[in-house]
Design a protein around this motif. Sequence first.
Motif, PDB file in Angstrom:
ATOM      1  N   LYS A 136       5.876   1.150  -8.760  1.00  0.00           N
ATOM      2  CA  LYS A 136       5.190   1.240  -7.636  1.00  0.00           C
ATOM      3  C   LYS A 136       5.399  -0.258  -6.986  1.00  0.00           C
ATOM      4  O   LYS A 136       5.895  -1.174  -7.669  1.00  0.00           O
ATOM      5  CB  LYS A 136       3.764   1.324  -7.863  1.00  0.00           C
ATOM      6  N   TYR A 137       5.388   0.079  -5.426  1.00  0.00           N
ATOM      7  CA  TYR A 137       5.649  -1.201  -4.792  1.00  0.00           C
ATOM      8  C   TYR A 137       4.503  -1.642  -4.081  1.00  0.00           C
ATOM      9  O   TYR A 137       3.772  -0.622  -3.244  1.00  0.00           O
ATOM     10  CB  TYR A 137       6.926  -1.070  -3.844  1.00  0.00           C
ATOM     11  N   ALA A 138       4.128  -2.947  -3.988  1.00  0.00           N
ATOM     12  CA  ALA A 138       2.997  -3.249  -2.855  1.00  0.00           C
ATOM     13  C   ALA A 138       3.408  -3.154  -1.351  1.00  0.00           C
ATOM     14  O   ALA A 138       4.517  -3.279  -0.967  1.00  0.00           O
ATOM     15  CB  ALA A 138       2.654  -4.644  -3.056  1.00  0.00           C
ATOM     16  N   LEU A 139       2.516  -2.621  -0.580  1.00  0.00           N
ATOM     17  CA  LEU A 139       2.851  -2.354   0.766  1.00  0.00           C
ATOM     18  C   LEU A 139       2.128  -3.704   1.481  1.00  0.00           C
ATOM     19  O   LEU A 139       1.520  -4.322   1.006  1.00  0.00           O
ATOM     20  CB  LEU A 139       1.919  -1.222   1.415  1.00  0.00           C
ATOM     21  N   PRO A 140       2.825  -3.853   2.794  1.00  0.00           N
ATOM     22  CA  PRO A 140       2.432  -5.124   3.378  1.00  0.00           C
ATOM     23  C   PRO A 140       0.953  -5.113   3.992  1.00  0.00           C
ATOM     24  O   PRO A 140       0.544  -5.865   3.894  1.00  0.00           O
ATOM     25  CB  PRO A 140       3.387  -5.214   4.709  1.00  0.00           C
ATOM     26  N   GLU A 141       0.510  -3.943   4.032  1.00  0.00           N
ATOM     27  CA  GLU A 141      -0.809  -3.511   4.647  1.00  0.00           C
ATOM     28  C   GLU A 141      -1.151  -2.102   3.939  1.00  0.00           C
ATOM     29  O   GLU A 141      -0.105  -1.423   3.620  1.00  0.00           O
ATOM     30  CB  GLU A 141      -0.907  -3.659   6.037  1.00  0.00           C
ATOM     31  N   LYS A 142      -2.595  -2.045   3.984  1.00  0.00           N
ATOM     32  CA  LYS A 142      -2.960  -0.589   3.307  1.00  0.00           C
ATOM     33  C   LYS A 142      -2.471   0.428   4.216  1.00  0.00           C
ATOM     34  O   LYS A 142      -2.527   0.538   5.432  1.00  0.00           O
ATOM     35  CB  LYS A 142      -4.396  -0.925   3.255  1.00  0.00           C
ATOM     36  N   ALA A 143      -1.955   1.486   3.436  1.00  0.00           N
ATOM     37  CA  ALA A 143      -1.667   2.499   4.352  1.00  0.00           C
ATOM     38  C   ALA A 143      -2.869   3.469   3.975  1.00  0.00           C
ATOM     39  O   ALA A 143      -3.148   4.251   3.262  1.00  0.00           O
ATOM     40  CB  ALA A 143      -0.540   3.467   3.379  1.00  0.00           C
ATOM     41  N   THR A 144      -3.681   3.528   5.528  1.00  0.00           N
ATOM     42  CA  THR A 144      -4.849   4.445   5.514  1.00  0.00           C
ATOM     43  C   THR A 144      -4.934   5.009   6.790  1.00  0.00           C
ATOM     44  O   THR A 144      -4.624   4.286   7.845  1.00  0.00           O
ATOM     45  CB  THR A 144      -5.879   3.370   5.010  1.00  0.00           C
ATOM     46  N   GLY A 145      -4.995   6.449   6.717  1.00  0.00           N
ATOM     47  CA  GLY A 145      -5.369   7.328   7.687  1.00  0.00           C
ATOM     48  C   GLY A 145      -4.908   8.465   7.657  1.00  0.00           C
ATOM     49  O   GLY A 145      -4.731   8.928   6.473  1.00  0.00           O
ATOM     50  N   VAL A 146      -4.665   9.419   8.629  1.00  0.00           N
ATOM     51  CA  VAL A 146      -4.307  10.675   8.529  1.00  0.00           C
ATOM     52  C   VAL A 146      -3.046  11.061   9.006  1.00  0.00           C
ATOM     53  O   VAL A 146      -2.911  10.782  10.497  1.00  0.00           O
ATOM     54  CB  VAL A 146      -5.366  11.650   9.076  1.00  0.00           C
ATOM     55  N   PHE A 147      -1.709  11.276   8.509  1.00  0.00           N
ATOM     56  CA  PHE A 147      -0.492  11.096   8.806  1.00  0.00           C
ATOM     57  C   PHE A 147       0.144  12.570   9.045  1.00  0.00           C
ATOM     58  O   PHE A 147      -0.056  13.369   8.315  1.00  0.00           O
ATOM     59  CB  PHE A 147       0.447  10.165   7.974  1.00  0.00           C
ATOM     60  N   GLU A 148       1.247  12.568   9.844  1.00  0.00           N
ATOM     61  CA  GLU A 148       1.842  14.053  10.082  1.00  0.00           C
ATOM     62  C   GLU A 148       2.917  13.899   8.963  1.00  0.00           C
ATOM     63  O   GLU A 148       3.742  12.819   8.572  1.00  0.00           O
ATOM     64  CB  GLU A 148       2.553  13.937  11.253  1.00  0.00           C
TER      65      GLU A 148
END
Length: 315
Positions: free
Chosen positions: A157-169
């Motif tokens: 796994k890789y760290a993201l630059p910022e949290k992936a939070t939300g509702v995405f298409e």
Amino acid sequence: MPIRIPDALPASSELESENIFVMTEFRALHQDIRPLRVLILNLMPTKIATETQIMRQLSNTPLQVEVELLRADSHESRNVSATHLETFYRTFRDVRYDRYDGLIITGAPVEQLRFEEVDYWSELQEIMDWSSTNVHSTLHICWGAQAGLYHHYGIPKYALPEKATGVFEHHLVEPRSPLVRGIDDTFRAVHSRNTEVRRQDIERVPELEIIAESDEAGLYIVKSTDSSRFFVFGHPEYDAETLRLEYERDLARGIPVAIPRHYFPGDDPSAEPPNTWRSHAQLLYTNWLNYYVYQTTPYDLRSIGRDVRSRSGLV
């Protein structure tokens, strides 16, 4: 579906209030039918909320499902009473000689730790090894999906630059897979994570295939080609308000976090967020339970492990 859970479990009254058919233990014992046995390894700190969310998703088919709850014995849970755990949860010592039609491994808020730094990592590895011989089909969710891919296939796994939070298409990569039968070609799904698994690493493993992904949020569904393991990198089981509660919790802790994307109307955190992923989430759990558990599991649970990889042509 008549979902069979202990009568006193908090999820029971919550689901009944939502007009979901919860079968009493008495009635289940008087039906001449073998229910599917599904074990939920609940690694989330909000255990009661997670129990209810996942059981809601398992409750919309004609199948009878007997749900059992499993906890990590090597981890001390702080957000649920010891009485609740002792009453409703089993440990791996209790189930290690049992066999199950299905296993669900939830996410956990430990993504920013190395896998080996998680206090229950050794126990989780033992459970995942055990699932290869004692469980017909396993569904891994969010961090549980990352952990499963790392353990079984060595995928990091890789760290993201910022949290992936939300509702995405999202869009379907393999629309002919029974797992996504009935799901629209494009659909919305919830993500809430600080790390990711990358497409190129999945593509290097011939035993894995990508089923759905998002241009903005990345991978969403990966499965093994023998249909014994499924990996979902989001949280399809989340309630409408779950992302908001997580956002408010992070703010209260002083954690810098962006507003969940495509979630609040007008990106206004004071607005009531709608649930725009409910139908796809229900189909995802229902399809897994129907096509990859019920349709292919042996009637005699003792046969699981001897012919667990026979999937009757399902892909």
